[in-house]
Design a protein around this motif. Sequence first.
Motif, short mmCIF file in Angstrom:
data_model
loop_
_atom_site.label_atom_id
_atom_site.label_comp_id
_atom_site.label_asym_id
_atom_site.label_seq_id
_atom_site.Cartn_x
_atom_site.Cartn_y
_atom_site.Cartn_z
N ALA A 60 50.83 39.64 49.38
CA ALA A 60 50.04 40.85 49.59
C ALA A 60 49.47 41.37 48.27
O ALA A 60 48.30 41.78 48.20
CB ALA A 60 50.90 41.92 50.25
N ARG A 61 50.27 41.33 47.22
CA ARG A 61 49.79 41.82 45.91
C ARG A 61 48.68 40.93 45.37
O ARG A 61 47.69 41.43 44.82
CB ARG A 61 50.95 41.91 44.92
CG ARG A 61 51.90 43.07 45.18
CD ARG A 61 52.82 43.30 43.99
NE ARG A 61 53.75 42.19 43.81
CZ ARG A 61 54.97 42.14 44.30
NH1 ARG A 61 55.42 43.15 45.04
NH2 ARG A 61 55.77 41.12 44.07
N TRP A 62 48.83 39.61 45.48
CA TRP A 62 47.80 38.71 44.99
C TRP A 62 46.48 38.92 45.73
O TRP A 62 45.42 38.93 45.12
CB TRP A 62 48.26 37.26 45.12
CG TRP A 62 49.40 36.91 44.23
CD1 TRP A 62 49.70 37.47 43.01
CD2 TRP A 62 50.42 35.93 44.48
NE1 TRP A 62 50.84 36.90 42.49
CE2 TRP A 62 51.30 35.95 43.36
CE3 TRP A 62 50.67 35.05 45.52
CZ2 TRP A 62 52.41 35.11 43.28
CZ3 TRP A 62 51.77 34.20 45.44
CH2 TRP A 62 52.64 34.24 44.34
N ALA A 63 46.57 39.06 47.04
CA ALA A 63 45.36 39.28 47.83
C ALA A 63 44.69 40.59 47.43
O ALA A 63 43.46 40.66 47.27
CB ALA A 63 45.68 39.27 49.32
N ALA A 64 45.47 41.65 47.28
CA ALA A 64 44.91 42.94 46.90
C ALA A 64 44.26 42.86 45.52
O ALA A 64 43.18 43.42 45.29
CB ALA A 64 46.02 44.00 46.90
N ARG A 65 44.89 42.14 44.60
CA ARG A 65 44.34 41.97 43.25
C ARG A 65 43.01 41.23 43.30
O ARG A 65 42.11 41.49 42.49
CB ARG A 65 45.34 41.21 42.39
CG ARG A 65 45.06 41.22 40.90
CD ARG A 65 46.15 40.47 40.17
NE ARG A 65 47.47 41.01 40.48
CZ ARG A 65 48.61 40.32 40.39
NH1 ARG A 65 48.58 39.04 40.02
NH2 ARG A 65 49.75 40.89 40.67
N ASP A 66 42.86 40.32 44.27
CA ASP A 66 41.62 39.56 44.42
C ASP A 66 40.58 40.30 45.27
O ASP A 66 39.50 39.77 45.52
CB ASP A 66 41.91 38.20 45.06
CG ASP A 66 42.68 37.28 44.12
OD1 ASP A 66 42.60 37.48 42.90
OD2 ASP A 66 43.37 36.36 44.63
N GLY A 67 40.92 41.50 45.72
CA GLY A 67 40.00 42.27 46.54
C GLY A 67 39.85 41.75 47.95
O GLY A 67 38.82 41.99 48.60
N LEU A 68 40.87 41.04 48.46
CA LEU A 68 40.83 40.42 49.77
C LEU A 68 41.74 41.17 50.74
O LEU A 68 42.78 41.70 50.34
CB LEU A 68 41.25 38.95 49.67
CG LEU A 68 40.40 38.12 48.70
CD1 LEU A 68 41.05 36.76 48.45
CD2 LEU A 68 38.99 37.95 49.24
N ARG A 69 41.37 41.18 52.00
CA ARG A 69 42.09 41.97 53.00
C ARG A 69 43.11 41.09 53.73
O ARG A 69 42.74 40.13 54.41
CB ARG A 69 41.10 42.59 53.98
CG ARG A 69 40.15 43.57 53.31
CD ARG A 69 39.03 44.03 54.21
NE ARG A 69 39.53 44.68 55.42
CZ ARG A 69 38.73 45.18 56.37
NH1 ARG A 69 37.40 45.08 56.25
NH2 ARG A 69 39.25 45.75 57.43
N LEU A 70 44.38 41.46 53.59
CA LEU A 70 45.46 40.67 54.18
C LEU A 70 46.55 41.59 54.69
O LEU A 70 47.00 42.49 53.98
CB LEU A 70 46.04 39.72 53.11
CG LEU A 70 47.22 38.84 53.53
CD1 LEU A 70 46.81 37.85 54.62
CD2 LEU A 70 47.78 38.09 52.33
#
Length: 254
Positions: A95-105
């Motif tokens: 979840a943190r990696w996706a948020a850092r990449d600006g992606l919705r997960l």
Amino acid sequence: MSAEGGRSRPVLARTTRSGHGLERRDVAAVELMDDPACDAEGLTSTYRAFVVVNRLVAGWRAVYVRHVRPLLSTGRTTTLLDVGSGGGDVARSLARWAARDGLRLEITGIDPDPRAVAHARAQPATRGVTFRQVLSSDLVAEGASFDVVVSNHVLHHLDDAQLAGLLSDSEALARRRVIHNDIARGRLAYAGYWVGTLPLHRRGRPHAPFVRDDGLLSIRRSYRRDELAAVLPTGWRAATLPFRVLAVCEVPGA
């Protein structure tokens, strides 16, 4: 164990310390944390230690980059199921990696063990991550579905019937891709883990984490790539990362 140059090292030419060789899976080995009556404080310590251990050896950053991130979007929320989520550290990392990449997960972690779910829920909340105490078969019965289904260190715990059930449930639950990530059995992995986890030796340490003992048992129970490929059904493939073996399924029509 033998001594060389005044330092102890594991003997891995033919057998592990238990006397069981690494040439074949040690399916009779039972991990401490799988015991419902195991030391509760030791189990809690184990979940805490997994945060570091999984970060160092589980290869999830590479799995995320190669297998999960290409499916994510900035405009559409992707749903992911983490089967056997334990203390929840893998779900939170994804979840943190996706948020850092600006992606919705959005991630749902499931585990049948109430102790694991209680520990996961007690940690600081991570946006987009929830935990449930259910089996994958329960979700199939509910008619649930997710874009991606993953697991970490689950495959080696299962007997043949349980493995078949997990793979079947995964296909039923996933709309796009399944990635079950596990340890690849090998002498180098065993030796490296034996040495690297010496500070976590439990002897004389009440309530110490099970990470060292259970990790070595996990390596002995785990698959090599050819062994995993031989038990995967049609539509699945065995993939590898350093010291890792993955069971991957691309859902038809995804």
